[in-house]
Design a protein around this motif. Structure first.
Motif, short mmCIF file in Angstrom:
data_model
loop_
_atom_site.label_atom_id
_atom_site.label_comp_id
_atom_site.label_asym_id
_atom_site.label_seq_id
_atom_site.Cartn_x
_atom_site.Cartn_y
_atom_site.Cartn_z
N SER A 89 41.70 33.71 34.22
CA SER A 89 40.67 34.70 33.91
C SER A 89 39.68 34.15 32.87
O SER A 89 38.47 34.34 32.99
CB SER A 89 41.33 35.98 33.39
OG SER A 89 40.36 36.93 33.00
N GLY B 34 36.93 40.76 31.90
CA GLY B 34 37.92 39.86 31.33
C GLY B 34 38.98 40.59 30.52
O GLY B 34 40.18 40.32 30.66
N THR C 27 41.30 42.42 32.91
CA THR C 27 42.30 41.53 33.53
C THR C 27 43.45 41.26 32.58
O THR C 27 44.63 41.33 32.96
CB THR C 27 41.63 40.19 33.93
OG1 THR C 27 40.59 40.44 34.88
CG2 THR C 27 42.64 39.25 34.54
N ILE D 221 39.98 40.63 38.61
CA ILE D 221 39.72 39.21 38.88
C ILE D 221 38.66 39.07 39.96
O ILE D 221 37.78 38.21 39.88
CB ILE D 221 41.02 38.49 39.27
CG1 ILE D 221 41.93 38.34 38.05
CG2 ILE D 221 40.72 37.11 39.87
CD1 ILE D 221 43.26 37.70 38.34
N GLN E 199 35.44 39.64 38.37
CA GLN E 199 35.04 38.45 37.60
C GLN E 199 34.46 37.37 38.52
O GLN E 199 33.43 36.76 38.20
CB GLN E 199 36.24 37.88 36.85
CG GLN E 199 36.61 38.63 35.59
CD GLN E 199 37.67 37.88 34.79
OE1 GLN E 199 38.86 37.98 35.07
NE2 GLN E 199 37.24 37.12 33.81
#
Length: 222
Positions: A134, A178, A181, A195, A198
């Protein structure tokens, strides 16, 4: 053309790592920030666990912002930007190469050190892998946003302050995804959704940032 791209990549890596002082300074900034927070929270492990996702990501963001301010300043003063604009290689591709070289110099050492850093934050060792993945996506996103901000303020007075004000709002979605996660991983919830978000954000930045940065550099050169 492949040889030319490879030579640009090696040259950029050499420039980014020409002096060990800058990478060591960046690593020290990140480590000191991450060590200070656990010490300030004392021995309360539950409180540290609650705040550790935000600590990890905010410290990473501060580290990247402290290193991005003068990304294009040496290129501008030495006439390298004019050479890039006139090069046979698309300027957007050169921007992508510079971003990845910057990430290798700044982001990769932080990822490598994270397993050690996790000990200070009392993070479960089995979650270090997913958090590192991540962080890799997130720090790449920080790199693209920071490089774009640095290009947009080329030639401006007090560019350090302007680039910070420009970059910070753009990093908020990356921070949110982030931290989500990391939080989901610590709570035993599947972090796949965050994720994916992201990865989506990084894909968007890879597609858009080189175009905007190239345009900003061309305007500066002209």
């Amino acid at each position: 053309m492949n040889k030319l791209i490879y030579s640009i990549f090696l040259n950029e890596l050499k420039i980014q790592n020409n002096s060990l002082k800058d990478p060591i300074f960046i690593i020290c900034v990140y480590l000191s920030l991450l060590v200070i927070f656990p010490l300030s929270l004392g021995g309360n492990s539950n409180l540290l666990k609650d705040f550790s996702p935000a600590i990890i990501w905010i410290c990473a963001l501060i580290t990247f912002i402290s290193a991005i301010e003068k990304f294009f300043s040496s290129d501008a003063s030495e006439g390298v930007l004019e050479h890039y604009v006139l090069s046979t290689i698309p300027l957007s591709l050169i921007i992508v190469i510079k971003v990845f070289c910057y990430w290798i110099s700044v982001g990769l050492p932080l990822i490598i050190l994270f397993p050690i850093i996790s000990l200070f934050l009392n993070l479960p060792f089995n979650l270090v892998g997913i958090i590192c993945f991540s962080l890799t996506i997130g720090t790449l996103s920080f790199s693209f946003i920071g490089v774009m901000g640095s290009a947009l303020v080329l030639g401006a007075k007090k560019s350090n302050l302007i680039v910070i004000l420009l970059v910070l709002p753009l990093t908020i979605p990356v921070l949110i995804f982030g931290i989500s996660t990391t939080t989901f991983s610590l709570e035993g919830i599947s972090p796949l959704t965050s994720i994916y978000l992201q990865c989506m954000s990084l894909s968007f930045l890879i597609a858009v940032v080189p175009l905007i940065t190239s345009k900003a550099i061309k305007i500066y050169v002209e």
